[in-house]
Write a protein that holds these residues in place. Structure first.
Motif, short mmCIF file in Angstrom:
data_model
loop_
_atom_site.label_atom_id
_atom_site.label_comp_id
_atom_site.label_asym_id
_atom_site.label_seq_id
_atom_site.Cartn_x
_atom_site.Cartn_y
_atom_site.Cartn_z
N ALA A 227 0.86 -1.19 0.00
CA ALA A 227 0.00 0.00 0.00
C ALA A 227 0.89 1.23 0.00
N ASP A 228 0.55 2.23 -0.84
CA ASP A 228 1.29 3.50 -0.84
C ASP A 228 0.28 4.65 -0.81
N GLU A 229 0.74 5.86 -1.07
CA GLU A 229 -0.17 7.01 -0.97
C GLU A 229 -1.28 6.93 -2.02
N LYS A 230 -0.99 6.29 -3.17
CA LYS A 230 -2.05 6.12 -4.18
C LYS A 230 -3.14 5.17 -3.67
N THR A 231 -2.71 4.11 -3.01
CA THR A 231 -3.68 3.15 -2.45
C THR A 231 -4.59 3.85 -1.45
N MET A 232 -3.96 4.60 -0.52
CA MET A 232 -4.74 5.22 0.54
C MET A 232 -5.64 6.33 -0.05
N GLY A 233 -5.13 7.04 -1.05
CA GLY A 233 -5.93 8.09 -1.70
C GLY A 233 -7.14 7.49 -2.41
#
Lengths: 418, 166
Positions: A227-233
């Motif tokens: 998970a990265d910032e794109k996932t969380m966004g």
């Protein structure tokens, strides 16, 4: 000893530290079935003596594989599902809501660190959200509906490191087809797969779903990503829930590591009748096609429709081609209506069908004739998959499918991007 | 468990669409009807060739593709006593055990169509009576053997009310 993503998730869900090879009984966060698998699961549920679901809000049944129903026998099976949902209080997604996997992604019930089982082999799609999600059969589904648990043998992990960035006109579909061609249809049997590297990080979530979706085509139990910032966004658009991502340890042990240079890839196709029969598209350029299909749990999202629309804008589908478009969900359908994508596709000559799986699985909505050739964004090209054993299916990216729809033959989509 | 029958040979990567096509499996829960179409896209007359107790013998990755449990069920209802393959796709493998269809992993390269076979699951041996040979089979994981011996996962749940695998 360090752990892989799947070892971490199964440790959390079974309450003890596990490693590849261990047998665990783990708690599941969500359980899903579709209309090809749920009726048998409902029978098994009753035979097992099941009376109530472990948690009705964590069980969903989806009517998507033959929706709307093409025959009375299918209608009766759909009714069995609706009655069961009413009786048990589980979620029911009915005709027109969309493909089960897209609905699970959009409904906020799956996220990083979760364990999800679905009675559909492409449940592995949610691995792009850092969830351990895997396909099971109807009896396993029934067991989980009753107990909220499932047993697993913790699989070893095959790691793909995808260096570089995909060039213009080459998409995540081309990347996953290439990887499947490289390791073959059973290259990851009994294994989990982790996809990592610059090329994966550069992809949108839509692009990542396409890759995780096809992990099962190399035999994998799961196709996982960090998970990265794109996932969380992306998740923040659909749910306010908090998640605890599972990142692999730096000293995690892998069964095998495969590295590839994504920057050197060109558009790919899987030729009949195997998903691992992959060649660069240029090797089959010029082959006439009779039908082009855009949609499915692999490539029916807004980004996919928009990619195709960019090629079809101001152009016409070749008179010799039937171009069938199935948005992955009602939400995707609405978004594509609002932003003009569907108008572009329909104006160009597309036949838009109800969000669902029909064309991919041969139940209805585009069964090819004897001797015909189809190019499709789906994930399987087995003989007879689309309902006719005497037809051929080529698998490709949405751009390659759109390019073929325009020219009437397999065409490098980069010719339209100049 | 001892099983005896004739070999029907297939190749590598036999997917669940070949075992039972999607165009049939969505229509009915009548497994004896589905059984008539088993392997139809590979051999339209296959169902008629089966004698009760016969084996499907295949190469690598048998049962790849979809999660449809109709695949092992259609095989079972067609009269096949077990599937013998070099390896199995994992969802099919689980589904077969859950529904009580024995799946046997071993080297199948020396088995020819029509060979008379006998399998002893407990002893872990496959005898080929036509060729007078014996092949060692990979034992089932204990968890799966327990579910199979209980008669499948439905019977296991009826017996224990949940997973009882220790």
């Amino acid at each position: 000893m360090g752990q892989t993503i799947i070892e971490k998730i199964l440790s959390r869900k079974s309450g003890r530290k596990v490693q590849a090879g261990d047998i665990v009984v783990a708690k599941v966060d969500f359980v899903m079935g579709q209309d090809g698998t749920s009726p048998l699961a409902i029978n098994a549920f009753r035979e097992m003596g099941g009376r109530a679901l472990f948690n009705p809000s964590r069980v969903a049944l989806v009517i998507d594989h033959s929706a709307p129903s093409p025959t009375e026998s299918v209608s009766n099976l759909h009714k069995l599902m609706r009655d069961f949902a009413r009786e048990t209080g589980c979620r029911l997604y009915d005709v027109g809501d969309g493909v089960c996997h897209q609905l699970m992604l959009e409904s906020g019930v799956v996220g990083p660190g979760f364990l999800v089982i679905g009675a559909d082999s492409h449940t592995c799609t949610y691995g792009a959200l850092n969830a351990f999600a895997t396909g099971v059969g109807s009896t396993d589904l029934a067991a989980a509906m009753i107990s909220g648990q499932m047993w697993f043998k913790v699989p070893p992990t095959l790691k793909f490191v995808c260096h570089g960035e995909l060039p213009p006109g080459v998409y995540s579909k081309d990347l996953i087809l290439h990887l499947i061609g490289r390791v073959t249809a059973d290259g990851a049997t009994y294994m989990a797969v982790e996809f990592t590297g610059e090329a994966i990080r550069a992809l949108s979530m839509e692009g990542r779903f396409t890759i995780a979706n096809m992990a099962v085509e190399m035999g994998a139990k799961a196709g996982l990503m960090e998970a990265d910032e794109k996932t969380m966004g992306w998740l923040a658009r659909y749910t306010r829930r908090e998640f605890a991502p599972a990142a692999p340890d730096p000293d995690a042990v892998y069964e095998r590591v495969v590295e590839i240079d994504a920057a050197a890839l060109e558009p790919q196709v899987a030729r009949p009748h195997r998903v691992d029969n992959v060649v660069p598209l240029s090797e089959v350029g010029g082959l006439p096609v009779d039908e082009a299909v855009l949609g499915t749990c692999t490539n029916g999202r807004l980004e996919d429709l928009a990619t195709a629309a960019a090629i079809l804008r101001g152009r016409r589908v070749a008179p010799s081609v039937r171009f069938i478009v199935a948005p992955a969900s009602r939400r995707v359908y609405l978004e594509a209506l609002r932003d003009g994508t569907l108008e572009t596709l329909v104006q160009a000559g597309a036949a838009v069908v109800t969000p669902g799986c029909g064309p991919c699985v041969g139940t209805h909505n585009g069964v090819p004739a004897d001797g015909e050739r189809v190019i499709s964004t789906a994930n399987r090209n087995f003989k007879g998959r689309m309902g006719n054993r005497n037809a051929e299916i080529y698998l490709a990216s949405p751009a390659s499918v759109a390019a073929a729809a325009v020219t009437g033959e397999i065409t490098d989509p980069r010719e339209f991007l100049k | 468990m001892r099983l005896k029958g004739k070999a029907h040979k297939f190749g590598d990567d036999i997917n669940t669409d070949y075992i039972i096509s999607g165009k049939y499996k969505f229509k009915t829960l009548d497994m004896s009807e589905l059984a008539r179409h088993v392997m139809e896209d590979l051999d339209p007359d296959f169902y008629k060739k089966i004698r009760p107790g016969d084996f499907i013998v295949a190469g690598r990755n048998f049962g790849c593709g979809s999660s449809r449990e109709q695949a092992p069920l259609a095989i079972k209802h067609a009269g096949i006593s077990a599937v013998i393959a070099g390896s199995f796709a994992r969802i099919f493998y689980r589904n077969a055990i859950n529904t009580g269809l024995p799946v046997i992993e071993c080297d199948t390269s020396a088995i020819e169509p029509g060979d008379e076979l006998e399998v002893d699951l407990e002893a872990g041996v496959l005898g080929n009576h036509t060729r007078n040979t014996e092949i060692r089979i990979t034992p089932l994981p204990p968890v799966m053997l327990k579910i199979l011996n209980d008669g499948g996962l439905v019977a296991h749940f009826r017996k224990y009310g949940g997973f009882h695998l220790d």
